[in-house]
Write an enzyme that holds these catalytic residues in place. Structure first.
Site, PDB file in Angstrom:
ATOM      1  CB  CYS A  27      -0.803  -0.123   1.343  1.00  0.00           C
ATOM      2  SG  CYS A  27      -0.337  -0.177   2.711  1.00  0.00           S
ATOM      3  CG  HIS A 523      37.735 -12.976   9.295  1.00  0.00           C
ATOM      4  ND1 HIS A 523      38.680 -13.142   8.377  1.00  0.00           N
ATOM      5  CD2 HIS A 523      37.058 -13.887   9.351  1.00  0.00           C
ATOM      6  CE1 HIS A 523      38.345 -14.375   7.817  1.00  0.00           C
ATOM      7  NE2 HIS A 523      37.243 -14.838   8.657  1.00  0.00           N
TER       8      HIS A 523
END
Length: 596
Positions: A27, A523
């Site tokens: 909508c 990492h």
């Protein structure tokens, strides 16, 4: 990656994947999913996605409130995941009767709302041009543009026939042709002698007759397709359905449906006529509540029915000023709060309210602070009372917010309508602003000024953007926001005081959480997990308490490179959603800052 790539991937992944999507519509502000299995949807995760205002389960739908740009997000989801936006939205799942009705209303009417609003605005602009003398009523241009503006309303059964057919699971073109037959000039509004009886029916602008007729045509089409051979079913089935269903719809269903519509309209107008001022005040005040529960569409449909029958709708006119009341409340909060984060949220929410989109303000600001929500309701009720007192009515569909005023202009001329509408707007703004300014107080969560936490450089080296890392998960920010370091020294040190949360057995990655709750993953290198710990040495273990600058891991840069691996080291905040901003600083030993 596409503009909303992270957002749409996060949504689809957390509703159970594409395979769990039975249908998808949207909508003005919401993605409306029909899910095959509601239990697979991770509501809390989706709520916390960047770009999602809130999530609601209502009307048998899983609704994700996005905001003004929902159309773009919807298109990207359809394009990326191959969802057919024109496919039938029929869903076979267990729903209550209420959910089925709301789902039916949403599926049939929502696709055409934007066209109704556009046409209504054009009618309003024409009224202004005639009143100001810019255009002469009855002139060639006026006649042309009037026809353009009226077309969708006159031929609304065609539009509804198409949408209803998709919803009921039959050919949308069959539904469209049935709609065309209902408004065909030769039989519309003229005397027809049928079996010795004279009938005179007109369905231009109607809603119920075509919906009920399609509800009859859909099972007929399915049944005939099962018994008619495939070689002729493509034309024999629609021929029979058109002949039978359209005749029954035009002669029997239509008059009954129009009668039901008239009763509903009279009932609503009867409540209003008892006390226009009180009725409009109640409806205006409750409009936001209807929006929150996602059932406001039902009242818009009733308004469309009235307009199609040529009856101006008084109640929906009372809702026009709700967005301005909500905007005024947000503005008062902006001026009074001392919380910078809340101020930053108020600005775009206020702008959205001006253009009639209230969800960002409702879910992000007023509803969590219930007094502010009540202030909006009171202000909306006050404006609604003036709307009822002065007889403001909805004469056509229009846009939202400041673009909704044309809906209030009667065909006979603007007259005092604009003045009364502006007074109602002023009432909504003044009452909402004053109430909010008096009642608002920073809550415990609001009084805390933005807390900025620094993350120190865990490695020496050159700071790079995550986008430069040759790994899509890191480069696209899927695992969190941050940056990368091309190390010049093989030592990883604690970026803050905290606790070792994770230490991989291969020692190539380490997770640490600060005493304030910031979770950081370091990492070392790309694909270095394949080294199985070779060239790495750890000096801490999982669960250890560490101090900023303490040595955590060492690694041999040269040996890792010789083995064919990149040593680019992402440093990312894995609980990114907990923070308002994450900024790369790279200055005075500080790598990143996170702001609550």
């Amino acid at each position: 990656m596409s503009k909303y790539g992270d957002l749409i991937n996060g949504i689809v992944r957390n509703i159970g994947g594409k395979e769990n999507i039975a249908s998808l519509t949207h909508c003005v502000t919401r993605l409306r999913f029909q899910l095959k299995d509601d239990s697979k949807a991770n509501e809390e995760v989706i709520k916390n996605l960047d770009g999602v205002i809130t999530v609601m389960r209502t009307a048998g739908q899983f609704q994700v409130v996005i905001g003004n740009h929902v159309g773009e997000v919807y298109k990207e989801i359809c394009d990326t995941y191959g969802i057919d936006s024109n496919a039938s939205t029929t869903v076979k799942k267990k729903m209550t009767f209420k959910e089925k009705m709301l789902d039916l209303v949403s599926g049939i009417f929502m696709p055409s709302i934007s066209m109704l609003c556009a046409s209504g605005m054009l009618k309003g602009v024409l009224a202004i041009l005639v009143v100001t003398g810019v255009m002469v009523e009855g002139s060639g241009f006026h006649t042309l543009f009037s026809a353009i503006a009226d077309a969708v309303f006159y031929f609304f059964p065609v539009v509804i026939g198409y949408n209803a057919a998709k919803k009921f699971g039959c050919s949308p073109f069959l539904g469209m042709v049935i709609g065309c037959a209902f408004v065909y000039p030769t039989i519309s509004g003229v005397d027809l002698e049928i079996f010795g009886q004279v009938v005179n029916n007109s369905y231009s602008g109607t809603v119920f007759p075509i919906i009920l007729t399609i509800a009859l045509a859909a099972p007929m089409e399915k049944a005939l397709n099962k018994v008619i051979p495939n070689v002729i079913s493509s034309f024999m089935t629609p021929m029979i359905v058109l002949a039978v269903a359209t005749s029954i719809g035009f002669l029997v269903i239509g008059p009954v449906a129009n009668g039901i519509s008239a009763v509903l309209s009279e009932a609503i107008l009867g409540i209003y006529n008892i006390s226009p001022m009180l009725g409009s005040a109640i409806f205006g005040g409750l409009w936001l509540v209807l929006v929150v529960f996602g059932v406001h569409m039902a009242f818009i449909v009733l308004c469309i029915m009235n307009l199609g029958a040529g009856i101006p709708d008084p109640l929906l006119a009372a809702s026009v000023f709700t967005a301005f009341a909500q905007g005024a409340v947000v503005l008062a909060i902006y001026l009074k709060t001392k919380n910078k984060s809340l101020k930053d949220v108020c600005i775009p929410a206020f702008i959205s309210c001006i253009f009639g989109v209230t969800e960002p303000a409702i879910y992000g600001i007023s509803l969590p602070r219930i007094k502010m929500f009540l202030a909006t309701i009171i202000a909306s009720a006050a404006a609604g009372a003036w709307s009822g007192l002065t007889g403001l009515k909805y004469y056509q569909m229009a846009g939202m917010g400041i673009f909704e005023y044309p809906a209030l202009f009667p065909p006979t001329g603007v007259g005092n309508t604009m003045i009364n509408a502006l007074i109602a707007t002023a009432i909504a703004v003044v009452v909402g602003f004053v109430l909010a300014y008096i009642l608002y107080k920073d809550e415990d969560g609001d009084t805390v000024n933005d807390a900025i936490e620094a993350i120190a450089m865990p490695l020496e080296g050159k700071v790079k953007s995550l986008k430069e890392v040759k790994d899509d998960a890191f480069a696209q920010g899927v695992l969190g926001k941050g940056c990368a370091i091309e190390p010049s020294k093989g030592e990883v040190r604690a970026p803050f005081d905290g606790t070792i949360m994770t230490l991989f057995p291969t020692k190539h990655a380490i997770g640490i959480v600060s005493n304030n709750g910031c979770e950081v993953l370091i990492h070392i290198g790309m694909d270095t997990v394949q080294l199985n710990g070779q060239y790495f040495e750890a000096f801490v273990k999982q669960g250890d308490k560490v101090k900023q600058g303490q040595l955590l891991v060492t690694f041999d840069i040269d040996k890792i490179k010789e083995a064919g691996y990149s040593v680019d080291t992402p440093v990312i905040v894995t609980n990114t959603s907990d923070y308002r901003t994450i900024t790369t600083v790279n200055n005075n030993g500080v790598l990143l800052t996170v702001t609550h």
